[in-house]
Scaffold this active site. Structure first.
Site, PDB file in Angstrom:
ATOM      1  N   CYS A   4      14.514  49.397-133.756  1.00 14.36           N
ATOM      2  CA  CYS A   4      13.843  49.242-132.770  1.00 14.36           C
ATOM      3  C   CYS A   4      13.691  47.856-132.045  1.00 14.36           C
ATOM      4  O   CYS A   4      13.582  46.903-132.851  1.00 14.36           O
ATOM      5  CB  CYS A   4      12.709  50.012-132.609  1.00 14.36           C
ATOM      6  SG  CYS A   4      11.466  49.600-133.748  1.00 14.36           S
ATOM      7  N   PRO A   5      13.439  47.791-130.725  1.00 16.53           N
ATOM      8  CA  PRO A   5      13.109  46.224-130.314  1.00 16.53           C
ATOM      9  C   PRO A   5      11.842  45.824-130.471  1.00 16.53           C
ATOM     10  O   PRO A   5      10.880  46.673-130.769  1.00 16.53           O
ATOM     11  CB  PRO A   5      13.427  46.733-128.617  1.00 16.53           C
ATOM     12  CG  PRO A   5      13.240  47.807-128.483  1.00 16.53           C
ATOM     13  CD  PRO A   5      13.690  48.714-129.686  1.00 16.53           C
ATOM     14  N   ASP A  10      11.962  58.237-131.762  1.00 12.50           N
ATOM     15  CA  ASP A  10      12.424  57.425-130.711  1.00 12.50           C
ATOM     16  C   ASP A  10      11.946  58.053-129.405  1.00 12.50           C
ATOM     17  O   ASP A  10      11.712  59.288-129.402  1.00 12.50           O
ATOM     18  CB  ASP A  10      13.703  57.291-130.560  1.00 12.50           C
ATOM     19  CG  ASP A  10      14.220  56.187-129.605  1.00 12.50           C
ATOM     20  OD1 ASP A  10      13.812  56.320-128.392  1.00 12.50           O
ATOM     21  OD2 ASP A  10      14.905  55.099-130.061  1.00 12.50           O
ATOM     22  N   ASP A  18      16.469  41.754-143.749  1.00  6.39           N
ATOM     23  CA  ASP A  18      17.351  40.628-143.041  1.00  6.39           C
ATOM     24  C   ASP A  18      16.486  39.615-142.225  1.00  6.39           C
ATOM     25  O   ASP A  18      17.308  38.734-141.902  1.00  6.39           O
ATOM     26  CB  ASP A  18      18.600  41.048-142.349  1.00  6.39           C
ATOM     27  CG  ASP A  18      19.611  40.174-141.884  1.00  6.39           C
ATOM     28  OD1 ASP A  18      19.971  39.310-142.662  1.00  6.39           O
ATOM     29  OD2 ASP A  18      20.090  40.190-140.672  1.00  6.39           O
ATOM     30  N   THR A  71      16.403  45.482-140.463  1.00 10.57           N
ATOM     31  CA  THR A  71      17.368  44.536-139.862  1.00 10.57           C
ATOM     32  C   THR A  71      16.970  44.304-138.265  1.00 10.57           C
ATOM     33  O   THR A  71      18.151  43.760-137.510  1.00 10.57           O
ATOM     34  CB  THR A  71      18.804  45.045-139.983  1.00 10.57           C
ATOM     35  OG1 THR A  71      18.707  46.451-139.617  1.00 10.57           O
ATOM     36  CG2 THR A  71      19.157  45.131-141.505  1.00 10.57           C
ATOM     37  N   ARG A 131      13.770  43.104-136.245  1.00 11.40           N
ATOM     38  CA  ARG A 131      12.837  41.953-136.217  1.00 11.40           C
ATOM     39  C   ARG A 131      11.571  41.743-137.069  1.00 11.40           C
ATOM     40  O   ARG A 131      11.207  42.871-137.231  1.00 11.40           O
ATOM     41  CB  ARG A 131      12.194  41.812-134.779  1.00 11.40           C
ATOM     42  CG  ARG A 131      13.311  41.223-133.567  1.00 11.40           C
ATOM     43  CD  ARG A 131      13.948  40.023-133.626  1.00 11.40           C
ATOM     44  NE  ARG A 131      14.562  39.598-132.490  1.00 11.40           N
ATOM     45  CZ  ARG A 131      15.917  39.994-132.581  1.00 11.40           C
ATOM     46  NH1 ARG A 131      16.548  40.241-133.590  1.00 11.40           N
ATOM     47  NH2 ARG A 131      16.524  39.450-131.549  1.00 11.40           N
ATOM     48  N   ILE A 178      22.712  50.785-132.753  1.00 14.77           N
ATOM     49  CA  ILE A 178      22.406  50.458-134.151  1.00 14.77           C
ATOM     50  C   ILE A 178      21.732  51.428-135.110  1.00 14.77           C
ATOM     51  O   ILE A 178      22.354  52.053-135.887  1.00 14.77           O
ATOM     52  CB  ILE A 178      21.962  49.236-134.322  1.00 14.77           C
ATOM     53  CG1 ILE A 178      22.356  48.010-133.680  1.00 14.77           C
ATOM     54  CG2 ILE A 178      21.595  48.849-135.726  1.00 14.77           C
ATOM     55  CD1 ILE A 178      21.871  46.713-133.592  1.00 14.77           C
TER      56      ILE A 178
END
Length: 329
Positions: free
Chosen positions: A203-204, A172, A256, A230, A232, A153
């Protein structure tokens, strides 16, 4: 295989019905938690979503009722106690990926709507007010866009921003060679905070990224910076961010997701009081643009989620037949 689908909505049922094949699916509107997990009795598998509770007590209850498989129709597994699942000998499947453009393009839509004041302009026109005073926006061309997380993404979002003529920097732990070759520059998180006009999270959520954007980080941002999320809700310290907006220390927040969205998002509370004070601050703040976790909601993404997840479930079922080794996920 008999599968109980929890937290289902009308928009997704047709896709899973289309690809269910020999599986017997029961769609439930109830959220999976300690109070509703009894509904899984008699099913071999449950299918859950981001708002469901897959904590140790729930997983143990599912195991005791004969459930062997937990299938998550999402990428992230932050709401699943994976250690508890392993202890209960429950296999956990998830969607390894779906159209990255769905979420990336929604992030762009949020950003563009915010900088060009589209919601305000739309409301005015609906009211018969065609004045454009106070609707001055800003170009994205030439701005520095910082991207936190360059998975599929993040890569898609990077390419779109490069197409806008933005200077793109990224953070990253594992830089992507393709992005490097396309002109993206990887920097430290501190540099990204300091230099970005726009910061977008892709990122997660895990122990390293929870509240990644906290009060200390916000203090390093430009006071005009716009944050897009968008990923978490818990990637961001919402209270610290709202305080920064109130004190003109931040330009805006287009999101979001929300840390406390469980129990609110994907439900209709029209005409009812919203009792979450922080959610009210977010949705009513003049410098916040909030949608209710719909970044994944495209026909292409829904098709891929349904097709890929049911294929995995079929593979799991077939692997348990005589002569076939059990899969390890």
């Amino acid at each position: 295989m008999k599968i109980a689908f929890f937290s289902t909505a009308a928009y997704e049922r047709d896709w899973f019905t289309r690809y269910q094949g020999h599986h017997a699916i029961t769609f439930l509107e109830e959220t999976l938690n300690a109070h509703s997990c009894h509904l899984a009795k008699g099913y071999e598998a449950v299918c859950a979503f981001v708002e469901d509770d897959l904590s140790a007590p729930v997983l143990q209850a599912l195991k005791s009722q004969g459930v062997k498989l937990v299938a998550m129709r999402c990428v992230g597994l932050d709401n699943v106690d994976l250690e508890a699942a392993e202890e209960a000998d429950l296999t956990v499947l998830h969607v390894p990926g779906y159209s990255p453009y769905s979420v990336a393009e929604h992030a762009v839509a949020l950003l563009m709507s915010f900088v060009r004041q589209i919601p305000q302009a739309y409301t005015r026109v609906q009211q018969g007010n065609f004045s454009i005073n106070g609707l001055t926006g800003q170009d994205l061309h030439g701005k520095t866009v910082g991207i936190v997380g360059t998975g599929r993404i993040g890569q898609a979002f990077s390419q779109i921003m490069l197409g806008f003529g933005c200077r793109v920097i990224a953070f990253d732990p594992k830089p992507n060679l393709r992005l490097l070759n396309s002109g993206v520059r990887y920097v430290s998180l501190q540099t990204l905070w300091a230099e970005s006009d726009v910061i977008s999270f892709h990122c997660p959520l895990n122990s390293h990224t929870a509240n990644l954007l906290n009060a200390d980080a916000i203090a390093q941002l430009k006071p005009t910076a716009i944050v897009v999320n968008t990923g978490r809700g818990k990637l961001v310290d919402t209270a610290a961010l709202l305080n920064a907006l109130d004190n003109q220390k931040l330009g805006g927040y287009a999101t979001d997701v929300y840390a406390g969205e469980k129990g609110w998002f994907h439900r209709d509370f029209s005409g009812q009081p919203i009792t979450d004070d922080e959610l009210n601050r977010l949705r009513l703040h003049p410098r916040v643009l909030l949608t209710a976790h719909q970044g994944f909601l495209t026909e292409e993404a829904l098709q891929q989620i349904a097709h890929n997840l049911l294929l995995q479930i079929s593979y799991f079922q077939n692997s348990r037949q005589p002569g076939i080794s059990k899969i390890s996920m």
